[in-house]
Motif scaffolding. Structure first.
Motif, PDB file in Angstrom:
ATOM      1  N   GLY A  37     -48.150 -72.260 -75.900  1.00 25.69           N
ATOM      2  CA  GLY A  37     -46.839 -71.955 -76.436  1.00 25.69           C
ATOM      3  C   GLY A  37     -46.870 -71.206 -77.736  1.00 25.69           C
ATOM      4  N   GLU A  38     -45.693 -70.792 -78.123  1.00 23.71           N
ATOM      5  CA  GLU A  38     -45.501 -70.054 -79.360  1.00 23.71           C
ATOM      6  C   GLU A  38     -45.475 -71.009 -80.553  1.00 23.71           C
ATOM      7  N   HIS A  61     -50.065 -65.602 -74.205  1.00 24.79           N
ATOM      8  CA  HIS A  61     -49.977 -64.233 -73.686  1.00 24.79           C
ATOM      9  C   HIS A  61     -51.176 -63.877 -72.815  1.00 24.79           C
ATOM     10  N   SER A 113     -44.204 -74.131 -74.291  1.00 24.11           N
ATOM     11  CA  SER A 113     -42.950 -73.627 -74.836  1.00 24.11           C
ATOM     12  C   SER A 113     -42.098 -73.182 -73.638  1.00 24.11           C
ATOM     13  N   PRO A 114     -40.774 -73.115 -73.796  1.00 24.65           N
ATOM     14  CA  PRO A 114     -39.902 -72.859 -72.646  1.00 24.65           C
ATOM     15  C   PRO A 114     -40.153 -71.517 -71.969  1.00 24.65           C
ATOM     16  N   ASP A 115     -40.662 -70.535 -72.685  1.00 27.53           N
ATOM     17  CA  ASP A 115     -40.922 -69.232 -72.080  1.00 27.53           C
ATOM     18  C   ASP A 115     -42.149 -69.246 -71.164  1.00 27.53           C
ATOM     19  N   GLN A 116     -42.854 -70.358 -71.084  1.00 28.97           N
ATOM     20  CA  GLN A 116     -44.060 -70.464 -70.261  1.00 28.97           C
ATOM     21  C   GLN A 116     -43.832 -71.129 -68.902  1.00 28.97           C
ATOM     22  N   THR A 117     -42.614 -71.597 -68.635  1.00 32.74           N
ATOM     23  CA  THR A 117     -42.395 -72.384 -67.414  1.00 32.74           C
ATOM     24  C   THR A 117     -42.617 -71.580 -66.140  1.00 32.74           C
ATOM     25  N   GLN A 118     -42.126 -70.340 -66.078  1.00 36.92           N
ATOM     26  CA  GLN A 118     -42.324 -69.543 -64.854  1.00 36.92           C
ATOM     27  C   GLN A 118     -43.791 -69.207 -64.655  1.00 36.92           C
ATOM     28  N   ARG A 119     -44.455 -68.825 -65.739  1.00 33.75           N
ATOM     29  CA  ARG A 119     -45.886 -68.516 -65.649  1.00 33.75           C
ATOM     30  C   ARG A 119     -46.679 -69.755 -65.241  1.00 33.75           C
TER      31      ARG A 119
END
Length: 180
Positions: free
Chosen positions: A63-64, A89, A110-116
């Motif tokens: 996560g970030e 990343h 972090s929430p931006d990692q869920t799809q990945r």
């Protein structure tokens, strides 16, 4: 006998409970005192035990930069598990290989990692329980970090000295293989 990292952390946070330990710059709603931070670290550590993560087991962290990243990291160390921070990343194939090699039992995201992460699990061929900070909805089996970090624990747990010592593994660091 010298103090462990966790013992020093506890001593530092308990010595100034009202001091600001972390904040998100520009967001006055996300300020954590030392006492609040220690409570969240202990809650995460306790919850790891409740979820059957044992001493020395691996816990991924993808996560970030965010206070919850630090709390997840420190909670993992407090529990005596080994933290595996991974580049948010990084290539999906690379992260998949690192998760497979480390045998991570839980992942903090972090929430931006869920799809990945869903793609990574598909490549792995197994499910890794994932805890996501600032998650809007508990979908796809993701758990909310805010629930983990507010887990109630017995007072006796807070009085225990963390088991990890100076010669125990705390971190498993993967790199891309560069020397830079």
């Amino acid at each position: 006998m010298p103090q462990s990292f966790c013992e020093r952390l506890i001593e530092s946070l308990e010595s100034r409970p009202d001091a600001v330990a972390m904040r998100i710059v520009g967001n006055d709603n996300e300020v954590y005192t030392s006492a609040e931070m220690l409570q969240k670290i202990r809650a995460v550590a306790y919850r790891l035990g409740e979820e059957k993560v044992g001493f020395g087991d691996r816990v991924a962290l993808i996560g970030e930069n965010h206070p919850y990243w630090a709390i997840a990291y420190l909670g993992t160390l407090y529990h005596g598990a080994v933290c595996v921070p991974l580049d948010p990343h990084g290539e999906i194939e690379t992260i998949t290989n690192f998760l497979e090699n480390s045998e991570a039992k839980v992942a903090f995201l972090s929430p931006d990692q869920t799809q990945r992460f869903a793609q990574i699990e598909e490549k792995l061929g197994r499910h890794i329980p994932a805890v996501v900070w600032n998650l809007e909805n508990s979908t796809n089996g993701f758990q909310k970090f805010e629930e983990w970090s507010s887990t109630e624990f017995p007072e006796s747990y807070a009085k225990e000295i963390p088991k990890a010592a100076g010669d125990d593994t705390a971190l498993l660091m993967y790199t891309s293989g560069t020397t830079g």
